[in-house]
Design a protein around this motif. Structure first.
Motif, PDB file in Angstrom:
ATOM      1  N   ARG A  47      -7.568  -5.009   7.393  1.00 57.43           N
ATOM      2  CA  ARG A  47      -7.372  -5.775   8.622  1.00 57.43           C
ATOM      3  C   ARG A  47      -8.699  -6.259   9.216  1.00 57.43           C
ATOM      4  O   ARG A  47      -8.766  -7.314   9.821  1.00 57.43           O
ATOM      5  N   LEU A  52       0.827  -1.203   0.000  1.00 59.06           N
ATOM      6  CA  LEU A  52       0.000   0.000   0.000  1.00 59.06           C
ATOM      7  C   LEU A  52       0.860   1.250   0.000  1.00 59.06           C
ATOM      8  O   LEU A  52       1.783   1.371   0.809  1.00 59.06           O
ATOM      9  N   PHE A  78       0.138  -2.212   9.930  1.00 61.20           N
ATOM     10  CA  PHE A  78       1.050  -2.626   8.869  1.00 61.20           C
ATOM     11  C   PHE A  78       2.040  -3.654   9.419  1.00 61.20           C
ATOM     12  O   PHE A  78       2.446  -3.587  10.573  1.00 61.20           O
ATOM     13  N   TYR A 120      -3.430   4.410   5.540  1.00 59.31           N
ATOM     14  CA  TYR A 120      -3.786   4.029   6.913  1.00 59.31           C
ATOM     15  C   TYR A 120      -5.225   3.528   6.975  1.00 59.31           C
ATOM     16  O   TYR A 120      -5.506   2.476   7.560  1.00 59.31           O
ATOM     17  N   CYS A 130       3.653  -1.221   3.788  1.00 60.13           N
ATOM     18  CA  CYS A 130       3.588   0.150   3.293  1.00 60.13           C
ATOM     19  C   CYS A 130       4.785   0.413   2.389  1.00 60.13           C
ATOM     20  O   CYS A 130       5.918   0.078   2.747  1.00 60.13           O
ATOM     21  N   CYS A 190      -5.508   0.178   5.198  1.00 60.88           N
ATOM     22  CA  CYS A 190      -4.959  -0.896   6.032  1.00 60.88           C
ATOM     23  C   CYS A 190      -5.983  -1.313   7.081  1.00 60.88           C
ATOM     24  O   CYS A 190      -6.207  -2.510   7.308  1.00 60.88           O
ATOM     25  N   THR A 226      -1.292   1.192  13.196  1.00 58.91           N
ATOM     26  CA  THR A 226      -2.425   0.974  12.292  1.00 58.91           C
ATOM     27  C   THR A 226      -2.574  -0.495  11.920  1.00 58.91           C
ATOM     28  O   THR A 226      -3.666  -0.943  11.603  1.00 58.91           O
ATOM     29  N   ILE A 281       0.579  -6.934   5.161  1.00 53.56           N
ATOM     30  CA  ILE A 281       0.314  -5.606   4.597  1.00 53.56           C
ATOM     31  C   ILE A 281       1.558  -4.751   4.808  1.00 53.56           C
ATOM     32  O   ILE A 281       1.973  -4.503   5.938  1.00 53.56           O
TER      33      ILE A 281
END
Length: 134
Positions: free
Chosen positions: A74, A57, A104, A67, A86, A70, A102, A84
């Motif tokens: 999730r 992402l 990640f 954010y 970033c 994500c 968040t 996941i």
């Protein structure tokens, strides 16, 4: 060996192209799904019928940023178990803390490197948390 299902959500065409070159041409992966925005992202992914192993992402996405995306992923039974990661040029300690908070599983700084990315993706597929800014 089963090919991993990989998703990359990125609004910048050149970044999507770099990912295609790295995964499809350099690493011979075959299962790459690309999205250029997060409009109706969950519905679009559900329609794909895929369960992704890795979701890359960008942070600067619209209408939902990385954010928020994500968080949506999730919370979803089909996508919540994916790794996941970033991909961003914004790698300050504050941003990295926010990414961890968040949900990640890691962060790789842009631009991606053809010399380090193959090893990074192997580690991600092995379940390691990869937090590497440039």
């Amino acid at each position: 060996m089963t090919q991993p299902q990989i998703l990359y959500i990125e609004d910048h065409p050149a970044s999507r192209r770099v990912m295609q070159l790295l995964l499809l041409d350099l690493l011979d992966y075959t299962e790459l799904t690309l999205l250029e925005d997060t409009q109706s992202v969950i519905q679009r992914l559900e329609m794909s019928g895929k369960a992704f192993d890795i979701i890359f992402l960008d942070l600067n996405l619209r209408p939902h940023d990385g954010y928020a995306t994500c968080t949506l992923l999730r919370a979803h039974s089909q996508f919540g178990h994916a790794r996941i990661i970033c991909l961003t040029a914004e790698a300050s300690p504050t941003e990295m803390r926010k990414m961890r908070d968040t949900g990640f599983d890691g962060m790789i700084g842009k631009p991606l490197s053809h010399t380090t990315f193959p090893e990074q993706i192997e580690r991600i597929l092995a379940g390691e948390a990869v937090w590497e800014a440039l």
